[in-house]
Design a protein around this motif. Structure first.
Motif, PDB file in Angstrom:
ATOM      1  N   SER A 131     -31.892   9.944   8.660  1.00  0.00           N
ATOM      2  CA  SER A 131     -30.943  10.907   8.102  1.00  0.00           C
ATOM      3  C   SER A 131     -29.484  10.586   8.377  1.00  0.00           C
ATOM      4  CB  SER A 131     -31.270  12.317   8.645  1.00  0.00           C
ATOM      5  OG  SER A 131     -32.531  12.745   8.201  1.00  0.00           O
ATOM      6  N   VAL A 132     -29.200   9.374   8.848  1.00  0.00           N
ATOM      7  CA  VAL A 132     -27.808   8.971   9.057  1.00  0.00           C
ATOM      8  C   VAL A 132     -27.487   7.799   8.143  1.00  0.00           C
ATOM      9  CG1 VAL A 132     -27.788   9.813  11.425  1.00  0.00           C
ATOM     10  CG2 VAL A 132     -28.396   7.441  10.983  1.00  0.00           C
ATOM     11  N   THR A 133     -26.218   7.556   7.950  1.00  0.00           N
ATOM     12  CA  THR A 133     -25.797   6.513   7.032  1.00  0.00           C
ATOM     13  C   THR A 133     -26.271   5.130   7.504  1.00  0.00           C
ATOM     14  OG1 THR A 133     -23.864   5.642   5.846  1.00  0.00           O
ATOM     15  CG2 THR A 133     -23.585   6.154   8.176  1.00  0.00           C
ATOM     16  N   VAL A 134     -26.437   4.208   6.565  1.00  0.00           N
ATOM     17  CA  VAL A 134     -27.101   2.924   6.836  1.00  0.00           C
ATOM     18  C   VAL A 134     -26.508   2.153   8.017  1.00  0.00           C
ATOM     19  CG1 VAL A 134     -27.593   0.629   5.891  1.00  0.00           C
ATOM     20  CG2 VAL A 134     -28.013   2.661   4.508  1.00  0.00           C
ATOM     21  N   PRO A 135     -25.181   1.960   8.112  1.00  0.00           N
ATOM     22  CA  PRO A 135     -24.665   1.173   9.248  1.00  0.00           C
ATOM     23  C   PRO A 135     -25.055   1.752  10.604  1.00  0.00           C
ATOM     24  CG  PRO A 135     -22.966   1.453   7.582  1.00  0.00           C
ATOM     25  CD  PRO A 135     -24.095   2.350   7.193  1.00  0.00           C
ATOM     26  N   ILE A 136     -25.019   3.074  10.724  1.00  0.00           N
ATOM     27  CA  ILE A 136     -25.400   3.698  11.998  1.00  0.00           C
ATOM     28  C   ILE A 136     -26.903   3.595  12.203  1.00  0.00           C
ATOM     29  CG2 ILE A 136     -25.428   5.854  13.312  1.00  0.00           C
ATOM     30  CD1 ILE A 136     -22.901   6.683  11.877  1.00  0.00           C
ATOM     31  N   ALA A 137     -27.676   3.831  11.150  1.00  0.00           N
ATOM     32  CA  ALA A 137     -29.136   3.770  11.257  1.00  0.00           C
ATOM     33  C   ALA A 137     -29.603   2.384  11.685  1.00  0.00           C
ATOM     34  CB  ALA A 137     -29.769   4.158   9.918  1.00  0.00           C
ATOM     35  N   VAL A 138     -29.007   1.347  11.105  1.00  0.00           N
ATOM     36  CA  VAL A 138     -29.370  -0.026  11.461  1.00  0.00           C
ATOM     37  C   VAL A 138     -28.997  -0.320  12.913  1.00  0.00           C
ATOM     38  CG1 VAL A 138     -28.800  -2.449  11.022  1.00  0.00           C
ATOM     39  CG2 VAL A 138     -29.282  -0.912   9.109  1.00  0.00           C
ATOM     40  N   ALA A 139     -27.815   0.154  13.322  1.00  0.00           N
ATOM     41  CA  ALA A 139     -27.373  -0.067  14.705  1.00  0.00           C
ATOM     42  C   ALA A 139     -28.261   0.648  15.703  1.00  0.00           C
ATOM     43  CB  ALA A 139     -25.927   0.402  14.862  1.00  0.00           C
ATOM     44  N   ILE A 140     -28.933   1.719  15.273  1.00  0.00           N
ATOM     45  CA  ILE A 140     -29.842   2.448  16.162  1.00  0.00           C
ATOM     46  C   ILE A 140     -31.214   1.784  16.201  1.00  0.00           C
ATOM     47  CG2 ILE A 140     -31.076   4.629  16.495  1.00  0.00           C
ATOM     48  CD1 ILE A 140     -28.654   6.040  15.231  1.00  0.00           C
ATOM     49  N   SER A 141     -31.742   1.457  15.027  1.00  0.00           N
ATOM     50  CA  SER A 141     -33.128   0.973  14.955  1.00  0.00           C
ATOM     51  C   SER A 141     -33.295  -0.467  15.435  1.00  0.00           C
ATOM     52  CB  SER A 141     -33.650   1.096  13.518  1.00  0.00           C
ATOM     53  OG  SER A 141     -33.009   0.166  12.659  1.00  0.00           O
ATOM     54  N   GLU A 142     -32.325  -1.326  15.161  1.00  0.00           N
ATOM     55  CA  GLU A 142     -32.479  -2.747  15.490  1.00  0.00           C
ATOM     56  C   GLU A 142     -32.658  -2.999  16.983  1.00  0.00           C
ATOM     57  OE1 GLU A 142     -30.624  -6.997  13.994  1.00  0.00           O
ATOM     58  OE2 GLU A 142     -29.339  -5.218  14.020  1.00  0.00           O
ATOM     59  N   PRO A 143     -31.836  -2.400  17.875  1.00  0.00           N
ATOM     60  CA  PRO A 143     -32.048  -2.643  19.311  1.00  0.00           C
ATOM     61  C   PRO A 143     -33.380  -2.103  19.824  1.00  0.00           C
ATOM     62  CG  PRO A 143     -29.848  -1.774  18.898  1.00  0.00           C
ATOM     63  CD  PRO A 143     -30.618  -1.612  17.634  1.00  0.00           C
ATOM     64  N   LEU A 144     -33.959  -1.138  19.099  1.00  0.00           N
ATOM     65  CA  LEU A 144     -35.242  -0.570  19.519  1.00  0.00           C
ATOM     66  C   LEU A 144     -36.430  -1.348  18.957  1.00  0.00           C
ATOM     67  CD1 LEU A 144     -34.449   3.243  19.070  1.00  0.00           C
ATOM     68  CD2 LEU A 144     -34.440   1.914  21.192  1.00  0.00           C
ATOM     69  N   GLY A 145     -36.142  -2.413  18.199  1.00  0.00           N
ATOM     70  CA  GLY A 145     -37.220  -3.220  17.635  1.00  0.00           C
ATOM     71  C   GLY A 145     -37.597  -2.846  16.229  1.00  0.00           C
ATOM     72  N   GLY A 146     -36.794  -2.023  15.560  1.00  0.00           N
ATOM     73  CA  GLY A 146     -37.083  -1.638  14.191  1.00  0.00           C
ATOM     74  C   GLY A 146     -36.763  -2.750  13.203  1.00  0.00           C
ATOM     75  N   VAL A 147     -37.299  -2.618  11.990  1.00  0.00           N
ATOM     76  CA  VAL A 147     -37.060  -3.588  10.931  1.00  0.00           C
ATOM     77  C   VAL A 147     -35.879  -3.101  10.092  1.00  0.00           C
ATOM     78  CG1 VAL A 147     -38.052  -4.795   8.952  1.00  0.00           C
ATOM     79  CG2 VAL A 147     -39.505  -4.163  10.891  1.00  0.00           C
ATOM     80  N   VAL A 148     -34.814  -3.886  10.052  1.00  0.00           N
ATOM     81  CA  VAL A 148     -33.575  -3.468   9.400  1.00  0.00           C
ATOM     82  C   VAL A 148     -33.798  -3.170   7.919  1.00  0.00           C
ATOM     83  CG1 VAL A 148     -31.272  -4.239   8.716  1.00  0.00           C
ATOM     84  CG2 VAL A 148     -32.096  -4.674  11.044  1.00  0.00           C
ATOM     85  N   SER A 149     -34.569  -4.006   7.235  1.00  0.00           N
ATOM     86  CA  SER A 149     -34.797  -3.799   5.807  1.00  0.00           C
ATOM     87  C   SER A 149     -35.534  -2.491   5.542  1.00  0.00           C
ATOM     88  CB  SER A 149     -35.578  -4.981   5.214  1.00  0.00           C
ATOM     89  OG  SER A 149     -36.808  -5.165   5.897  1.00  0.00           O
ATOM     90  N   VAL A 150     -36.506  -2.172   6.385  1.00  0.00           N
ATOM     91  CA  VAL A 150     -37.234  -0.910   6.240  1.00  0.00           C
ATOM     92  C   VAL A 150     -36.294   0.266   6.481  1.00  0.00           C
ATOM     93  CG1 VAL A 150     -39.082   0.523   7.196  1.00  0.00           C
ATOM     94  CG2 VAL A 150     -39.443  -1.931   6.875  1.00  0.00           C
ATOM     95  N   THR A 151     -35.481   0.167   7.520  1.00  0.00           N
ATOM     96  CA  THR A 151     -34.521   1.236   7.823  1.00  0.00           C
ATOM     97  C   THR A 151     -33.581   1.473   6.651  1.00  0.00           C
ATOM     98  OG1 THR A 151     -34.576   0.672  10.183  1.00  0.00           O
ATOM     99  CG2 THR A 151     -32.707   1.971   9.414  1.00  0.00           C
ATOM    100  N   SER A 152     -33.048   0.415   6.074  1.00  0.00           N
ATOM    101  CA  SER A 152     -32.085   0.536   4.978  1.00  0.00           C
ATOM    102  C   SER A 152     -32.704   1.218   3.770  1.00  0.00           C
ATOM    103  CB  SER A 152     -31.566  -0.848   4.584  1.00  0.00           C
ATOM    104  OG  SER A 152     -30.938  -1.483   5.678  1.00  0.00           O
ATOM    105  N   VAL A 153     -33.914   0.810   3.406  1.00  0.00           N
ATOM    106  CA  VAL A 153     -34.581   1.394   2.240  1.00  0.00           C
ATOM    107  C   VAL A 153     -34.915   2.862   2.481  1.00  0.00           C
ATOM    108  CG1 VAL A 153     -36.650   1.321   0.803  1.00  0.00           C
ATOM    109  CG2 VAL A 153     -35.499  -0.804   1.426  1.00  0.00           C
TER     110      VAL A 153
END
Length: 246
Positions: A131-153
């Motif tokens: 529920s947050v804008t893409v740049p912030i969402a990516v910055a949150i998920s990536e250090p936790l091991g998330g997949v950036v492409s999945v987060t963006s979509v």
């Protein structure tokens, strides 16, 4: 020569703006919620890049000025908030409370539902900051091991869904207060929801912009804590039928 023209930065930039403007015109003409201009431009650009074999990295470099202008537009939302200063006085506690509750419910609900359906931790971390804008969402998920492409979509789809369904749902629920509507759209559907809120009114737009900013801060602070302490509160492959029947 045609290939050189198609690959040129000016053509790709013009095409992006043109597709969006065409989507706006089509949306206004047909008045169908599903024909959201951003969604139409998104799908059309994907098809065009795929058919023409244009690398996304090249497209992103060609249209980076749009990223810069997007940042400027977010800053410009501050003027809308300045115009609503009188209405915001005395509302600090309700606003912060709604953002905190919205963030907690938004993150944990999607995480628990996904976990109950069998999603692994990588997917959970990818969709948690939806529920947050893409740049912030990516910055949150990536250090936790998330997949950036999945987060963006996921973030994009959540924004589209919120901007289409949000105003109608709020109307059906009898929520007419412009502060409440603005906070709801900004905290649930980030930038795309804020664009929709601006169409509803100046107060809705100002509060939606404020909610989007605060939601980004609160989500960045809480998601790592949720990931550490809350994800394990529900077992993976939880039987939903037993829960519903009970």
């Amino acid at each position: 020569m045609i290939r050189t023209f198609i690959d040129s930065d000016m053509f790709l930039l013009t095409l992006t703006v043109g597709l969006y403007c065409g989507g706006v015109a089509l949306h206004h003409r047909l008045r169908l919620a599903i024909l959201h201009p951003t969604l139409l431009a998104f799908v059309a650009l994907i098809l065009f890049l795929k058919v023409c074999g244009i690398d996304y990295g090249h497209y992103r470099q060609a249209t980076e000025i749009l990223d810069f202008l997007l940042g400027m537009s977010v800053v410009a939302l501050g003027y809308l908030m300045y115009e609503q200063t009188d209405r915001l006085r005395g509302q600090v506690l309700p606003i912060l409370t709604s953002i905190g509750v919205g963030c907690t419910v938004g993150v944990l609900s999607v995480v628990y539902i996904a976990r109950a359906l069998g999603a692994d931790r990588t997917i959970l971390n990818s969709i948690a900051p939806k529920s947050v804008t893409v740049p912030i969402a990516v910055a949150i998920s990536e250090p936790l091991g998330g997949v950036v492409s999945v987060t963006s979509v996921v973030v994009f789809l959540v924004g589209i869904f919120g901007s289409i369904v949000g105003p109608r749902l709020l109307r059906r629920c009898g929520i007419r207060n412009p502060l409440a509507r603005g906070l709801a759209l900004g905290s649930a559907a980030h930038g795309i929801g804020t664009a929709r809120a601006i169409e509803l009114g100046a107060v809705e737009g100002a509060l939606s912009g404020l909610a989007m900013a605060l939601m980004g801060i609160v989500t960045a602070l809480l998601v790592p804590l949720f990931e550490k302490f809350c994800y394990s509160l529900i077992p993976q492959h939880f039987d939903l039928t037993l829960f519903i029947s009970s």
